[in-house]
Enzyme design. Sequence first.
Site, PDB file in Angstrom:
ATOM      1  N   ASP A   1       2.464  -0.571  11.540  1.00  0.00           N
ATOM      2  CA  ASP A   1       2.442  -1.908  12.147  1.00  0.00           C
ATOM      3  C   ASP A   1       3.691  -2.743  11.849  1.00  0.00           C
ATOM      4  O   ASP A   1       3.621  -3.969  11.812  1.00  0.00           O
ATOM      5  CB  ASP A   1       1.185  -2.660  11.676  1.00  0.00           C
ATOM      6  CG  ASP A   1       1.161  -2.854  10.156  1.00  0.00           C
ATOM      7  OD1 ASP A   1       1.987  -2.246   9.459  1.00  0.00           O
ATOM      8  OD2 ASP A   1       0.314  -3.625   9.679  1.00  0.00           O
TER       9      ASP A   1
ATOM     10  N   THR B   1       4.306   2.666   5.799  1.00  0.00           N
ATOM     11  CA  THR B   1       2.899   2.233   5.743  1.00  0.00           C
ATOM     12  C   THR B   1       2.104   3.107   6.695  1.00  0.00           C
ATOM     13  O   THR B   1       2.592   3.429   7.789  1.00  0.00           O
ATOM     14  CB  THR B   1       2.703   0.748   6.123  1.00  0.00           C
ATOM     15  OG1 THR B   1       1.333   0.534   6.510  1.00  0.00           O
ATOM     16  CG2 THR B   1       3.578   0.283   7.272  1.00  0.00           C
TER      17      THR B   1
ATOM     18  N   GLY C   1       0.839  -1.205   0.000  1.00  0.00           N
ATOM     19  CA  GLY C   1       0.000   0.000   0.000  1.00  0.00           C
ATOM     20  C   GLY C   1       0.866   1.244   0.000  1.00  0.00           C
ATOM     21  O   GLY C   1       1.879   1.302   0.701  1.00  0.00           O
TER      22      GLY C   1
ATOM     23  N   ASP D   1      -0.184   2.198   8.425  1.00  0.00           N
ATOM     24  CA  ASP D   1      -0.646   1.394   9.559  1.00  0.00           C
ATOM     25  C   ASP D   1       0.288   1.449  10.772  1.00  0.00           C
ATOM     26  O   ASP D   1      -0.120   1.100  11.882  1.00  0.00           O
ATOM     27  CB  ASP D   1      -0.799  -0.077   9.136  1.00  0.00           C
ATOM     28  CG  ASP D   1      -1.726  -0.257   7.946  1.00  0.00           C
ATOM     29  OD1 ASP D   1      -2.588   0.615   7.740  1.00  0.00           O
ATOM     30  OD2 ASP D   1      -1.579  -1.258   7.218  1.00  0.00           O
TER      31      ASP D   1
ATOM     32  N   ARG E   1       1.138  -5.231  -5.281  1.00  0.00           N
ATOM     33  CA  ARG E   1       1.381  -6.414  -4.443  1.00  0.00           C
ATOM     34  C   ARG E   1       1.546  -7.561  -5.428  1.00  0.00           C
ATOM     35  O   ARG E   1       0.696  -7.749  -6.294  1.00  0.00           O
ATOM     36  CB  ARG E   1       0.209  -6.642  -3.486  1.00  0.00           C
ATOM     37  CG  ARG E   1       0.048  -5.509  -2.467  1.00  0.00           C
ATOM     38  CD  ARG E   1      -1.006  -5.819  -1.422  1.00  0.00           C
ATOM     39  NE  ARG E   1      -1.046  -4.791  -0.394  1.00  0.00           N
ATOM     40  CZ  ARG E   1      -1.952  -3.808  -0.350  1.00  0.00           C
ATOM     41  NH1 ARG E   1      -2.900  -3.747  -1.271  1.00  0.00           N
ATOM     42  NH2 ARG E   1      -1.919  -2.907   0.605  1.00  0.00           N
TER      43      ARG E   1
ATOM     44  N   ASP F   1       5.776  -4.786   6.150  1.00  0.00           N
ATOM     45  CA  ASP F   1       6.257  -6.138   6.453  1.00  0.00           C
ATOM     46  C   ASP F   1       6.247  -7.075   5.248  1.00  0.00           C
ATOM     47  O   ASP F   1       7.170  -7.867   5.063  1.00  0.00           O
ATOM     48  CB  ASP F   1       5.377  -6.753   7.554  1.00  0.00           C
ATOM     49  CG  ASP F   1       5.990  -6.533   8.925  1.00  0.00           C
ATOM     50  OD1 ASP F   1       7.184  -6.192   8.995  1.00  0.00           O
ATOM     51  OD2 ASP F   1       5.263  -6.709   9.919  1.00  0.00           O
TER      52      ASP F   1
ATOM     53  N   MET G   1      -8.509   2.985   8.658  1.00  0.00           N
ATOM     54  CA  MET G   1      -7.693   1.850   8.208  1.00  0.00           C
ATOM     55  C   MET G   1      -6.752   1.387   9.323  1.00  0.00           C
ATOM     56  O   MET G   1      -6.853   1.832  10.463  1.00  0.00           O
ATOM     57  CB  MET G   1      -6.910   2.240   6.963  1.00  0.00           C
ATOM     58  CG  MET G   1      -7.734   2.193   5.700  1.00  0.00           C
ATOM     59  SD  MET G   1      -6.668   2.444   4.264  1.00  0.00           S
ATOM     60  CE  MET G   1      -7.746   1.914   2.957  1.00  0.00           C
TER      61      MET G   1
ATOM     62  N   ARG H   1      -5.327  -2.074   8.904  1.00  0.00           N
ATOM     63  CA  ARG H   1      -5.255  -3.535   8.710  1.00  0.00           C
ATOM     64  C   ARG H   1      -5.560  -4.247  10.024  1.00  0.00           C
ATOM     65  O   ARG H   1      -6.640  -4.037  10.561  1.00  0.00           O
ATOM     66  CB  ARG H   1      -3.886  -3.941   8.156  1.00  0.00           C
ATOM     67  CG  ARG H   1      -3.932  -5.228   7.375  1.00  0.00           C
ATOM     68  CD  ARG H   1      -2.609  -5.542   6.746  1.00  0.00           C
ATOM     69  NE  ARG H   1      -2.350  -4.769   5.554  1.00  0.00           N
ATOM     70  CZ  ARG H   1      -2.783  -5.095   4.332  1.00  0.00           C
ATOM     71  NH1 ARG H   1      -3.471  -6.189   4.163  1.00  0.00           N
ATOM     72  NH2 ARG H   1      -2.515  -4.341   3.299  1.00  0.00           N
TER      73      ARG H   1
ATOM     74  N   ARG I   1      13.465  10.135  -3.220  1.00  0.00           N
ATOM     75  CA  ARG I   1      14.349  11.285  -3.504  1.00  0.00           C
ATOM     76  C   ARG I   1      15.637  11.194  -2.687  1.00  0.00           C
ATOM     77  O   ARG I   1      16.749  11.400  -3.202  1.00  0.00           O
ATOM     78  CB  ARG I   1      13.586  12.569  -3.168  1.00  0.00           C
ATOM     79  CG  ARG I   1      14.384  13.855  -3.219  1.00  0.00           C
ATOM     80  CD  ARG I   1      13.429  14.990  -2.834  1.00  0.00           C
ATOM     81  NE  ARG I   1      14.068  16.282  -2.709  1.00  0.00           N
ATOM     82  CZ  ARG I   1      14.618  16.742  -1.588  1.00  0.00           C
ATOM     83  NH1 ARG I   1      14.654  15.988  -0.500  1.00  0.00           N
ATOM     84  NH2 ARG I   1      15.143  17.950  -1.551  1.00  0.00           N
TER      85      ARG I   1
ATOM     86  N   VAL J   1      17.946   8.439  -3.994  1.00  0.00           N
ATOM     87  CA  VAL J   1      18.614   8.803  -5.250  1.00  0.00           C
ATOM     88  C   VAL J   1      19.726   9.816  -4.987  1.00  0.00           C
ATOM     89  O   VAL J   1      20.869   9.650  -5.450  1.00  0.00           O
ATOM     90  CB  VAL J   1      17.581   9.371  -6.255  1.00  0.00           C
ATOM     91  CG1 VAL J   1      18.278   9.922  -7.495  1.00  0.00           C
ATOM     92  CG2 VAL J   1      16.579   8.286  -6.644  1.00  0.00           C
ATOM     93  N   ARG J   2      19.429  10.835  -4.215  1.00  0.00           N
ATOM     94  CA  ARG J   2      20.429  11.899  -4.037  1.00  0.00           C
ATOM     95  C   ARG J   2      21.589  11.440  -3.164  1.00  0.00           C
ATOM     96  O   ARG J   2      22.740  11.819  -3.404  1.00  0.00           O
ATOM     97  CB  ARG J   2      19.747  13.156  -3.490  1.00  0.00           C
ATOM     98  CG  ARG J   2      18.784  13.706  -4.546  1.00  0.00           C
ATOM     99  CD  ARG J   2      18.453  15.146  -4.392  1.00  0.00           C
ATOM    100  NE  ARG J   2      17.712  15.581  -5.576  1.00  0.00           N
ATOM    101  CZ  ARG J   2      16.939  16.644  -5.617  1.00  0.00           C
ATOM    102  NH1 ARG J   2      16.798  17.413  -4.547  1.00  0.00           N
ATOM    103  NH2 ARG J   2      16.311  16.978  -6.732  1.00  0.00           N
TER     104      ARG J   2
HETATM  105  O1  F6P Z   1      -1.527  -1.387   4.584  1.00  0.00           O
HETATM  106  C1  F6P Z   1      -2.087  -0.181   4.200  1.00  0.00           C
HETATM  107  C2  F6P Z   1      -3.571  -0.331   3.961  1.00  0.00           C
HETATM  108  O2  F6P Z   1      -4.078   0.928   3.592  1.00  0.00           O
HETATM  109  C3  F6P Z   1      -4.358  -0.907   5.138  1.00  0.00           C
HETATM  110  O3  F6P Z   1      -4.627   0.058   6.135  1.00  0.00           O
HETATM  111  C4  F6P Z   1      -5.584  -1.422   4.447  1.00  0.00           C
HETATM  112  O4  F6P Z   1      -6.165  -2.475   5.169  1.00  0.00           O
HETATM  113  C5  F6P Z   1      -5.045  -1.899   3.122  1.00  0.00           C
HETATM  114  O5  F6P Z   1      -3.815  -1.233   2.911  1.00  0.00           O
HETATM  115  C6  F6P Z   1      -5.965  -1.644   1.957  1.00  0.00           C
HETATM  116  O6  F6P Z   1      -5.396  -2.196   0.834  1.00  0.00           O
HETATM  117  P1  F6P Z   1      -5.895  -1.945  -0.664  1.00  0.00           P
HETATM  118  O7  F6P Z   1      -5.218  -0.711  -1.143  1.00  0.00           O
HETATM  119  O8  F6P Z   1      -5.447  -3.149  -1.394  1.00  0.00           O
HETATM  120  O9  F6P Z   1      -7.375  -1.766  -0.612  1.00  0.00           O
END
Ligand code: F6P
Length: 327
Positions: free
Chosen positions: A132, A128, A14, A130, A75, A106, A172, A174, A24, A27-28
């Site tokens: 996480d 991310t 994501g 999240d 992904r 991760d 969001m 996850r 950036r 690269v720099r």
């Molecule tokens: O990991 C980032 C995230 O935005 C999560 O918070 C969410 O569950 C997931 O990606 C959504 O994924 P997608 O962009 O595939 O809908």
Amino acid sequence: MNEVKRIGVLTSGGDAPGMNAAVRAVVRTAIANGIECVGIRRGWQGLINSDFVKLTSISVGHILSRGGTILFTARSDDFMTESGRQKAVATCKMLGLNAIVAIGGDGTFRGALELSRLGIPVVGIPATIDNDVGCTNYTIGFDTACNTAIECIDKLRDTMQSHERCSVVEVMGRNAGFLALYVGIAVGATAVLVPEHEVDFQRDVVERIQDSRLAGNTHFMIVVAEGAGSAVEIGKKLHEAIGIEPRVTVLGHLQRGGSPTGRDRETATRMGYYAVKALAEGRGNRIIATQEGGIVEIPIEEALQRTKKLQMDRYVIMETMQIGGIR
Ligand code: F6P
């Protein structure tokens, strides 16, 4: 590790605001250390497909303040297979890439570990919304996403207050509640539901609203982490339990967009710098992490084993702020 003369940089999983700032910086810093830099588009899938663009100092100009990622992201199921990874190695050889900098979460780092086992050194940069990733206090994009959600909820509150309504907002995250809890504290939520804390609907939602009403409140804000349940379902249950008709908002992908905050730009720039420094000094297979404000390097395998707990003291603080008061 062999001398590094040319590296690839990619963003995967994501997207997160600040990824461009990290690209950036990579690269720099590479150029400053006499290293060429190739952008791999569309994450690990791009490495399999040899989908690349040459990057120069100029080509990463004016992207510091832009959300999303100029390298696109994806992904990749193919990268989960041995044959996919072999194709990625072939691309590295064909392009003369001595190492890869992978920016993501991760999932991205699990891919990095597999690639490193095939002899391509990788350094990971955590990004991310999240937050996480177990090995780092902070992931690029979290601050921007929190601020975006806070801004949206502040707007929602205006209309909820006017109509004396209850709002259930899904954010969001996850399987983690970092985003929900941080946002919940910052907007003065009546209740926050996170996956790390087992939800007792009566205690954690119904009684909170009742207590808030008794304290004089006529509008209520419930923040739900997507990993803790569906805001739509919670809205329905609330209607059944106390007869109110909550308005449900799922913030969704709005939270992933927007210009990165200063914190995200600055952190991304530092992480990008240290990622390339590690490679230039002969250290591969590391994740760049923040610990107590400073930057550290952690071997990928170890980094992937680390876990990070939601700070439950923050949950207690969030609850305390609702005791007998108005917002
Ligand atoms: O990991 C980032 C995230 O935005 C999560 O918070 C969410 O569950 C997931 O990606 C959504 O994924 P997608 O962009 O595939 O809908």
